[in-house]
Design a protein around this motif. Structure first.
Motif, short mmCIF file in Angstrom:
data_model
loop_
_atom_site.label_atom_id
_atom_site.label_comp_id
_atom_site.label_asym_id
_atom_site.label_seq_id
_atom_site.Cartn_x
_atom_site.Cartn_y
_atom_site.Cartn_z
N PRO A 205 21.44 -25.80 38.11
CA PRO A 205 20.40 -26.01 39.37
C PRO A 205 20.84 -24.89 40.43
O PRO A 205 21.93 -24.15 40.47
CB PRO A 205 20.70 -27.44 39.73
N ARG B 172 15.51 -22.31 36.98
CA ARG B 172 14.12 -22.45 37.10
C ARG B 172 13.99 -23.32 38.60
O ARG B 172 14.82 -24.22 38.68
CB ARG B 172 13.39 -23.23 36.20
N ARG B 173 13.16 -23.21 39.49
CA ARG B 173 13.17 -23.68 40.79
C ARG B 173 12.36 -25.21 40.73
O ARG B 173 11.43 -25.08 40.21
CB ARG B 173 12.11 -22.83 41.84
N SER B 174 13.05 -25.99 40.98
CA SER B 174 12.44 -27.55 40.99
C SER B 174 11.97 -27.70 42.32
O SER B 174 12.39 -27.31 43.47
CB SER B 174 13.69 -28.47 40.79
N HIS B 175 10.65 -28.01 42.22
CA HIS B 175 9.97 -28.27 43.47
C HIS B 175 10.64 -29.24 44.54
O HIS B 175 10.24 -29.32 45.87
CB HIS B 175 8.59 -28.64 43.26
N SER B 176 11.48 -30.04 44.02
CA SER B 176 12.25 -30.93 44.88
C SER B 176 13.18 -30.32 45.45
O SER B 176 13.70 -30.66 46.79
CB SER B 176 12.74 -32.04 43.94
N ASP B 177 13.57 -28.93 45.25
CA ASP B 177 14.63 -28.09 45.99
C ASP B 177 14.04 -27.29 47.07
O ASP B 177 14.52 -26.68 47.84
CB ASP B 177 15.13 -26.93 44.84
#
Length: 172
Positions: free
Chosen positions: A76, A165-170
């Motif tokens: 992450p 990969r970018r998590s949209h929760s980040d």
């Protein structure tokens, strides 16, 4: 009546465009074409081993193996990461069994700042440290994790590449 400066520019313009295109092609080729690195650097690509799934092992050009593990998985951004690097006996001999190693983490597609956590020797060829990867504005980011003796970046010989990969929760 002819405009002399305009005619001169019309003759020079195609050459200027050609030079700019050539310079752009050179920069893009240098940045995005993987020529295998400089010197004797082993580069382990994500298709060969994925650090998001398991630890990865690469062969040191002088002999021996290095195994890198990053936790948690998938890797992450903006969260603490535990880094573990294991060297077999042959690799320890070639590296001189250093007290510490560094792991240079560089963005492949774009500059992501200076990320070089120190990995301390914990015994029997194992090195451990921690870091946090910054968040990227793109959906995916390829990272190059280059192992090097502490304070000697010219001695780097093994590089592991992985994709976050970018998590949209980040999203901040």
């Amino acid at each position: 009546m002819t405009d002399a400066p305009a005619m001169r520019f019309n003759r020079v313009a195609p050459w200027l465009v050609a030079i700019l295109l050539l310079a752009t092609a050179w920069v893009l080729a240098d940045r995005y074409l993987d020529t295998g690195g400089s010197g004797d650097v082993t580069i382990l690509q994500p298709g060969e081993c994925d650090l998001n799934v398991a630890a990865c092992t690469a062969t040191h050009p002088a002999g021996g193996t290095l195994t890198l593990e990053i936790a948690p998985r998938p890797v992450p951004m903006l969260q603490p990461l535990a880094l573990t690097l294991d060297l077999d006996a042959t690799a320890r001999t070639h590296l001189g069994d250093p007290e510490a190693l560094e792991l240079d983490l560089a963005g492949v597609e774009m500059y992501m700042g200076f990320q070089r956590p120190r990995l301390e020797h914990t015994g029997d060829g194992r090195y451990a440290g921690e870091t946090t990867l910054p968040i990227c504005t793109t959906e995916a980011m390829t990272w190059a994790a280059t192992v090097m003796p502490a304070g000697d970046p010219d001695a780097a010989r093994v590089q592991f590449r992985f994709v976050t990969r970018r998590s949209h929760s980040d999203t901040p």
